[in-house]
Design a protein around this motif. Sequence first.
Motif, PDB file in Angstrom:
ATOM      1  N   ALA A 142       0.840  -1.204   0.000  1.00 35.59           N
ATOM      2  CA  ALA A 142       0.000   0.000   0.000  1.00 35.59           C
ATOM      3  C   ALA A 142       0.873   1.252   0.000  1.00 35.59           C
ATOM      4  CB  ALA A 142      -0.902  -0.005   1.231  1.00 35.59           C
ATOM      5  N   PRO A 143       0.563   2.239  -0.860  1.00 36.80           N
ATOM      6  CA  PRO A 143       1.348   3.487  -0.893  1.00 36.80           C
ATOM      7  C   PRO A 143       1.343   4.193   0.463  1.00 36.80           C
ATOM      8  CG  PRO A 143      -0.072   3.315  -2.820  1.00 36.80           C
ATOM      9  CD  PRO A 143      -0.488   2.214  -1.886  1.00 36.80           C
ATOM     10  N   GLN A 144       2.493   4.787   0.813  1.00 37.19           N
ATOM     11  CA  GLN A 144       2.665   5.487   2.078  1.00 37.19           C
ATOM     12  C   GLN A 144       3.068   6.937   1.831  1.00 37.19           C
ATOM     13  OE1 GLN A 144       2.342   3.419   5.148  1.00 37.19           O
ATOM     14  NE2 GLN A 144       1.454   2.191   3.475  1.00 37.19           N
ATOM     15  N   LEU A 145       2.714   7.819   2.752  1.00 37.96           N
ATOM     16  CA  LEU A 145       3.157   9.205   2.684  1.00 37.96           C
ATOM     17  C   LEU A 145       4.613   9.296   3.125  1.00 37.96           C
ATOM     18  CD1 LEU A 145       0.063  11.045   4.209  1.00 37.96           C
ATOM     19  CD2 LEU A 145       0.709  10.875   1.784  1.00 37.96           C
ATOM     20  N   THR A 146       5.368  10.191   2.498  1.00 37.81           N
ATOM     21  CA  THR A 146       6.764  10.404   2.880  1.00 37.81           C
ATOM     22  C   THR A 146       6.944  11.837   3.364  1.00 37.81           C
ATOM     23  OG1 THR A 146       7.367  10.974   0.605  1.00 37.81           O
ATOM     24  CG2 THR A 146       7.604   8.681   1.252  1.00 37.81           C
ATOM     25  N   ARG A 147       8.022  12.060   4.059  1.00 39.81           N
ATOM     26  CA  ARG A 147       8.261  13.373   4.658  1.00 39.81           C
ATOM     27  C   ARG A 147       8.599  14.418   3.602  1.00 39.81           C
ATOM     28  NH1 ARG A 147      14.477  12.780   6.854  1.00 39.81           N
ATOM     29  NH2 ARG A 147      14.746  10.646   6.164  1.00 39.81           N
ATOM     30  N   ASP A 148       8.429  15.674   3.962  1.00 38.14           N
ATOM     31  CA  ASP A 148       8.787  16.783   3.082  1.00 38.14           C
ATOM     32  C   ASP A 148      10.298  16.765   2.823  1.00 38.14           C
ATOM     33  OD1 ASP A 148       6.166  17.605   3.067  1.00 38.14           O
ATOM     34  OD2 ASP A 148       6.450  19.121   4.657  1.00 38.14           O
ATOM     35  N   GLY A 149      10.670  17.138   1.605  1.00 38.61           N
ATOM     36  CA  GLY A 149      12.082  17.203   1.250  1.00 38.61           C
ATOM     37  C   GLY A 149      12.672  15.890   0.802  1.00 38.61           C
ATOM     38  N   PHE A 150      11.873  14.825   0.825  1.00 37.68           N
ATOM     39  CA  PHE A 150      12.350  13.525   0.365  1.00 37.68           C
ATOM     40  C   PHE A 150      12.175  13.455  -1.155  1.00 37.68           C
ATOM     41  CE2 PHE A 150      12.692   8.862   0.354  1.00 37.68           C
ATOM     42  CZ  PHE A 150      13.659   8.682   1.344  1.00 37.68           C
ATOM     43  N   PRO A 151      13.073  12.771  -1.876  1.00 42.24           N
ATOM     44  CA  PRO A 151      12.921  12.658  -3.337  1.00 42.24           C
ATOM     45  C   PRO A 151      11.521  12.174  -3.731  1.00 42.24           C
ATOM     46  CG  PRO A 151      15.054  11.829  -2.684  1.00 42.24           C
ATOM     47  CD  PRO A 151      14.302  12.105  -1.409  1.00 42.24           C
ATOM     48  N   THR A 173      24.644   8.091   7.874  1.00 41.57           N
ATOM     49  CA  THR A 173      23.998   6.775   7.820  1.00 41.57           C
ATOM     50  C   THR A 173      22.805   6.833   6.885  1.00 41.57           C
ATOM     51  OG1 THR A 173      23.130   4.955   9.170  1.00 41.57           O
ATOM     52  CG2 THR A 173      22.422   7.179   9.760  1.00 41.57           C
ATOM     53  N   THR A 174      22.381   5.691   6.394  1.00 45.63           N
ATOM     54  CA  THR A 174      21.323   5.626   5.387  1.00 45.63           C
ATOM     55  C   THR A 174      19.973   6.009   5.993  1.00 45.63           C
ATOM     56  OG1 THR A 174      22.484   3.912   4.165  1.00 45.63           O
ATOM     57  CG2 THR A 174      20.101   4.083   3.806  1.00 45.63           C
ATOM     58  N   ALA A 175      19.261   6.911   5.297  1.00 43.10           N
ATOM     59  CA  ALA A 175      17.904   7.296   5.679  1.00 43.10           C
ATOM     60  C   ALA A 175      16.922   6.463   4.868  1.00 43.10           C
ATOM     61  CB  ALA A 175      17.679   8.785   5.426  1.00 43.10           C
ATOM     62  N   VAL A 176      15.972   5.837   5.558  1.00 44.26           N
ATOM     63  CA  VAL A 176      15.028   4.918   4.925  1.00 44.26           C
ATOM     64  C   VAL A 176      13.612   5.456   5.047  1.00 44.26           C
ATOM     65  CG1 VAL A 176      14.138   2.554   4.882  1.00 44.26           C
ATOM     66  CG2 VAL A 176      16.518   2.983   5.567  1.00 44.26           C
ATOM     67  N   GLU A 177      12.897   5.518   3.923  1.00 43.47           N
ATOM     68  CA  GLU A 177      11.477   5.845   3.915  1.00 43.47           C
ATOM     69  C   GLU A 177      10.721   4.697   3.253  1.00 43.47           C
ATOM     70  OE1 GLU A 177       9.376   9.050   4.506  1.00 43.47           O
ATOM     71  OE2 GLU A 177      10.900   8.923   6.074  1.00 43.47           O
ATOM     72  N   THR A 178       9.566   4.351   3.804  1.00 47.52           N
ATOM     73  CA  THR A 178       8.728   3.325   3.197  1.00 47.52           C
ATOM     74  C   THR A 178       7.782   3.991   2.207  1.00 47.52           C
ATOM     75  OG1 THR A 178       8.822   1.972   5.196  1.00 47.52           O
ATOM     76  CG2 THR A 178       7.052   1.493   3.629  1.00 47.52           C
ATOM     77  N   LEU A 179       7.948   3.658   0.933  1.00 47.69           N
ATOM     78  CA  LEU A 179       7.096   4.207  -0.115  1.00 47.69           C
ATOM     79  C   LEU A 179       5.840   3.373  -0.308  1.00 47.69           C
ATOM     80  CD1 LEU A 179       9.882   5.040  -2.743  1.00 47.69           C
ATOM     81  CD2 LEU A 179       9.075   6.412  -0.799  1.00 47.69           C
ATOM     82  N   LYS A 180       5.976   2.053  -0.121  1.00 45.36           N
ATOM     83  CA  LYS A 180       4.841   1.131  -0.097  1.00 45.36           C
ATOM     84  C   LYS A 180       5.038   0.174   1.068  1.00 45.36           C
ATOM     85  CE  LYS A 180       3.733   0.838  -5.066  1.00 45.36           C
ATOM     86  NZ  LYS A 180       3.541  -0.123  -6.196  1.00 45.36           N
ATOM     87  N   GLY A 181       3.978  -0.078   1.793  1.00 42.74           N
ATOM     88  CA  GLY A 181       4.074  -0.979   2.927  1.00 42.74           C
ATOM     89  C   GLY A 181       3.571  -2.364   2.575  1.00 42.74           C
ATOM     90  N   GLY A 182       4.441  -3.360   2.578  1.00 41.18           N
ATOM     91  CA  GLY A 182       4.061  -4.726   2.269  1.00 41.18           C
ATOM     92  C   GLY A 182       3.560  -5.457   3.500  1.00 41.18           C
ATOM     93  N   ASN A 183       2.958  -6.616   3.278  1.00 36.86           N
ATOM     94  CA  ASN A 183       2.473  -7.439   4.389  1.00 36.86           C
ATOM     95  C   ASN A 183       2.966  -8.873   4.292  1.00 36.86           C
ATOM     96  OD1 ASN A 183       0.964  -8.390   2.266  1.00 36.86           O
ATOM     97  ND2 ASN A 183      -1.022  -7.787   3.101  1.00 36.86           N
ATOM     98  N   GLY A 184       4.077  -9.076   3.582  1.00 36.14           N
ATOM     99  CA  GLY A 184       4.642 -10.408   3.424  1.00 36.14           C
ATOM    100  C   GLY A 184       5.612 -10.749   4.531  1.00 36.14           C
ATOM    101  N   PRO A 185       6.369 -11.834   4.358  1.00 38.51           N
ATOM    102  CA  PRO A 185       7.347 -12.253   5.369  1.00 38.51           C
ATOM    103  C   PRO A 185       8.377 -11.163   5.669  1.00 38.51           C
ATOM    104  CG  PRO A 185       7.027 -13.961   3.718  1.00 38.51           C
ATOM    105  CD  PRO A 185       6.314 -12.757   3.207  1.00 38.51           C
TER     106      PRO A 185
END
Length: 333
Positions: free
Chosen positions: A182-191, A217-229
């Motif tokens: 499912a698509p997720q909202l991301t923070r302002d200023g993110f690509p 360090t690497t910044a991680v944003e979830t663009l789509k949230g999965g429900n798998g393993p």
Amino acid sequence: MTASQNRGSVRSSLALIAALGVAVALSACSTGPAPEAGPGASTEAVTVTGEFGSEPKVTFPTPLTPTETQCEVLHEGEGDSIAEGQLVEVAFVAYDGGTGEKLGGGGFGDAGGQLMTRGGSDSVPAFDKGLSCASEGSRVMFVAADYDASGAGEPTPGADPKNGVVFVLDVLRAFPMKAEGAPQLTRDGFPAVVLAPDGRPGITVPKSDPPADAKQTTAVETLKGGNGPVVKDGDTVVVQFTAVNWDDNQVIEELSTWDQGTPARVGATSDAATAMQIGLPVGFTKSLIGQQVGSQLGLIIPASEAYGEQGAGNGVIAPNATLFFVVDILGVL
């Protein structure tokens, strides 16, 4: 080409398939393009018994010398057509159509299937034509013309057909081509990421410095949230990804499975040396840990967790470059 030369070419092709785990082309009968081959006199002569997922018993009169590849669906699968470049897990067996001799195969029972890619760079035309009506869960039988089985892909003008090759193949698993969470909202200023219908990402990097939390360090944003393993440290993960340089927003083709035409198998690890052995930043491989299959991630990876002061690719990735990746997590092996 003589029959014995043809058998040698077939064995070489099968050895390549087994070694590299590539080369099957599949698409479903229920949806997608029409099959590239259908039943004929040669497939009608073959008898196959046994359950899906177990090695079948195959009998036929010899020789079988089809002028074109013929195929028959023995067990209907489910789902959509296998797309060009899609990764599948299969079990198969192959027989010489001239002698009835078993040529090779594997992946049945507890042995674990073999990974192959539709239309891969080492694809054997016999698979593309003979299995073009298969989908996940299908068992297909096809009798390949000699020129398809040997990899030529077309008959020699005026040549008599040589002995064909009989294949039975089970499609055990088909990995999706894109993240389906499912698509997720991301923070302002993110690509910004915009997806094409096939899932290929279009990326626009802000004309500003990376966020402060992505300096070391690497910044991680979830663009789509999965429900798998959930991906665990040490898992082998099937992914699609593409990367751009932060400074110029240019796609790095060498770091794009979309440009390479097939998903990749990547180890989830926080160890930088292990990550670099497969040519990927540790910021990428460690970010997979703890994520769910079906997710799509946006990763801002600083140089310290990418390619450092030396850069990479003969200048393609500049020294001290920050990279932005879009990663689709398709499955865990």
